[in-house]
Scaffold this active site. Sequence first.
Site, PDB file in Angstrom:
ATOM      1  N   CYS A 179       0.883  -1.182   0.000  1.00 23.11           N
ATOM      2  CA  CYS A 179       0.000   0.000   0.000  1.00 23.11           C
ATOM      3  C   CYS A 179       0.911   1.219   0.000  1.00 23.11           C
ATOM      4  O   CYS A 179       0.906   2.026   0.935  1.00 23.11           O
ATOM      5  CB  CYS A 179      -0.916   0.011   1.222  1.00 23.11           C
ATOM      6  SG  CYS A 179      -1.846  -1.517   1.473  1.00 23.11           S
ATOM      7  N   ALA A 180       1.706   1.362  -1.055  1.00 19.31           N
ATOM      8  CA  ALA A 180       2.853   2.286  -1.051  1.00 19.31           C
ATOM      9  C   ALA A 180       2.459   3.755  -1.051  1.00 19.31           C
ATOM     10  O   ALA A 180       3.197   4.593  -0.549  1.00 19.31           O
ATOM     11  CB  ALA A 180       3.765   1.986  -2.241  1.00 19.31           C
ATOM     12  N   GLY A 219       4.944   6.732  -1.389  1.00 18.00           N
ATOM     13  CA  GLY A 219       6.188   5.991  -1.246  1.00 18.00           C
ATOM     14  C   GLY A 219       7.187   6.392  -0.202  1.00 18.00           C
ATOM     15  O   GLY A 219       8.359   6.034  -0.300  1.00 18.00           O
ATOM     16  N   GLY A 220       6.777   7.085   0.876  1.00 17.93           N
ATOM     17  CA  GLY A 220       7.733   7.457   1.920  1.00 17.93           C
ATOM     18  C   GLY A 220       8.474   6.255   2.483  1.00 17.93           C
ATOM     19  O   GLY A 220       9.691   6.284   2.683  1.00 17.93           O
ATOM     20  N   LYS A 221       7.735   5.172   2.713  1.00 19.11           N
ATOM     21  CA  LYS A 221       8.355   3.970   3.300  1.00 19.11           C
ATOM     22  C   LYS A 221       9.125   3.170   2.250  1.00 19.11           C
ATOM     23  O   LYS A 221      10.143   2.545   2.561  1.00 19.11           O
ATOM     24  CB  LYS A 221       7.298   3.127   4.008  1.00 19.11           C
ATOM     25  CG  LYS A 221       6.696   3.866   5.210  1.00 19.11           C
ATOM     26  CD  LYS A 221       5.617   3.096   5.905  1.00 19.11           C
ATOM     27  CE  LYS A 221       4.994   3.925   7.018  1.00 19.11           C
ATOM     28  NZ  LYS A 221       4.193   5.055   6.527  1.00 19.11           N
ATOM     29  N   ASP A 225       0.137   0.093  -5.444  1.00 17.18           N
ATOM     30  CA  ASP A 225      -0.986   0.848  -4.903  1.00 17.18           C
ATOM     31  C   ASP A 225      -2.143   0.782  -5.900  1.00 17.18           C
ATOM     32  O   ASP A 225      -1.927   0.542  -7.090  1.00 17.18           O
ATOM     33  CB  ASP A 225      -0.604   2.311  -4.649  1.00 17.18           C
ATOM     34  CG  ASP A 225      -1.503   2.945  -3.590  1.00 17.18           C
ATOM     35  OD1 ASP A 225      -1.113   2.931  -2.405  1.00 17.18           O
ATOM     36  OD2 ASP A 225      -2.607   3.420  -3.932  1.00 17.18           O
ATOM     37  N   ASP A 278      -4.372  -2.876 -10.565  1.00 12.95           N
ATOM     38  CA  ASP A 278      -5.601  -2.627 -11.340  1.00 12.95           C
ATOM     39  C   ASP A 278      -6.419  -3.898 -11.538  1.00 12.95           C
ATOM     40  O   ASP A 278      -7.482  -3.882 -12.144  1.00 12.95           O
ATOM     41  CB  ASP A 278      -5.268  -1.965 -12.688  1.00 12.95           C
ATOM     42  CG  ASP A 278      -4.186  -2.709 -13.456  1.00 12.95           C
ATOM     43  OD1 ASP A 278      -3.820  -3.826 -13.039  1.00 12.95           O
ATOM     44  OD2 ASP A 278      -3.703  -2.168 -14.471  1.00 12.95           O
ATOM     45  N   ASP A 307       1.172  -1.260   4.828  1.00 16.93           N
ATOM     46  CA  ASP A 307       0.909  -0.007   5.544  1.00 16.93           C
ATOM     47  C   ASP A 307      -0.542   0.338   5.231  1.00 16.93           C
ATOM     48  O   ASP A 307      -0.842   1.106   4.324  1.00 16.93           O
ATOM     49  CB  ASP A 307       1.887   1.073   5.054  1.00 16.93           C
ATOM     50  CG  ASP A 307       1.727   2.385   5.796  1.00 16.93           C
ATOM     51  OD1 ASP A 307       1.167   2.362   6.907  1.00 16.93           O
ATOM     52  OD2 ASP A 307       2.145   3.422   5.270  1.00 16.93           O
ATOM     53  N   CYS A 359      -1.444   4.055  10.938  1.00 16.34           N
ATOM     54  CA  CYS A 359      -1.225   5.278  11.728  1.00 16.34           C
ATOM     55  C   CYS A 359      -2.494   5.547  12.536  1.00 16.34           C
ATOM     56  O   CYS A 359      -2.991   6.654  12.604  1.00 16.34           O
ATOM     57  CB  CYS A 359      -0.832   6.465  10.853  1.00 16.34           C
ATOM     58  SG  CYS A 359      -1.957   6.815   9.509  1.00 16.34           S
TER      59      CYS A 359
END
Length: 404
Positions: free
Chosen positions: A232-233, A236-238, A256, A283, A301, A354
Amino acid sequence: MRLHRNLVFAVIDGLHLIFNENEYADKVVEKLLKRDKRWGARDRGFIAETVYEIVRWKRLYAEIAEVKEPYRRDNLWRIFAVWAVLRGIQLPDWKQLTGTPARRIKGKFDELSKTRKFRESIPDWLDDLGTQELGSELWTKEIAALNEQATVILRVNTLKTNKEKLQGILFDNDIETISIKGYPDALQLKERANVFTTQAFKDGLFEVQDASSQLVSSFLDVSPGMRVADACAGAGGKSLHLAALMENKGQVISMDIYGNKLKELKRRAKRNSAHNIETREIDSTKVIKKLHGKMDRVLIDAPCSGLGVLRRNPDAKWKLQPDFIEDIKETQKQILQDYSKMVKPGGKMVYATCSILPSENQEQVETFLKSDSGTDFKLIEDKKILAHQSGFDGFYMALLERKA
């Protein structure tokens, strides 16, 4: 502090868009700051901070001002007047602010501050939910911490620099930072600053990422050469952090359902010199099926209520609805069932949110482990991060291993 008419008008316009037109606060502030090129850093700071503060305390201020939604323009001025009086700001002699009852405002503030839902400025349903899930004492501490302004935390991009070098570069730009114990790649700004305009940011030497969020990629226990899926990018921070931890060796497949977010990730990866990231839009179910049993590590995530990040998204308090949280829990359950199949025997997976709600966190992991898809997995370790204990965002992460 002296109030300037054009800045206050910008604040009122912004509040109208957020409260009445349901626009997102960050997007509104971004637009407002471009309104007048003559505004300096202090002017822009006033607009951004005032808008966010009034959004954060909307219920409390509206209750004191005795106004109800949708807010007419004169009611937005009344809310603004409450903010100014409580901040001890001298009100100018403008027609919109005449007759402001300063003593009554302070009296009502003292009275309403005795009740948590007013004091912390939250909807009734959210106060009930927090109490139900965390207990009254813990919820009282946590929601108070989530109403504090978030600090700005950077993640050093170790593909390009190290902490000491970056601190020196930023110091030369009049930006002072401090290291945070227990967070190897994190630097905290001593004072808020627009770091996105710095050459160091343009050169990809750092990303802005909360300290709690930085723990997630490390928790996945990756090493160079692995095949890793960030399922679940988003933007893309992680994924970028994973690429750095893997020293650009191996493969990070960032996935994603939203292709536009993955385009943003590609731009960020280029700036970061993260060359081992490949993006795949989900998709159809085939995208996941192709990777069944093939990944050394999988990061989920998961989409969530976002209650752990209210400090940086205060308008979420007003946009969130109870049925959304119920729906998102079903999505989390399904994602765990489907995406866990990518983990190869002996591989590991992290489920993270989060959120601070046990029903989105440990209860989801427990449900998964009891399901058919989860029988091959065991829980190695989990971390519950609460804002009032850490000083950073609320987060949850669970490390699971698939039997070899």
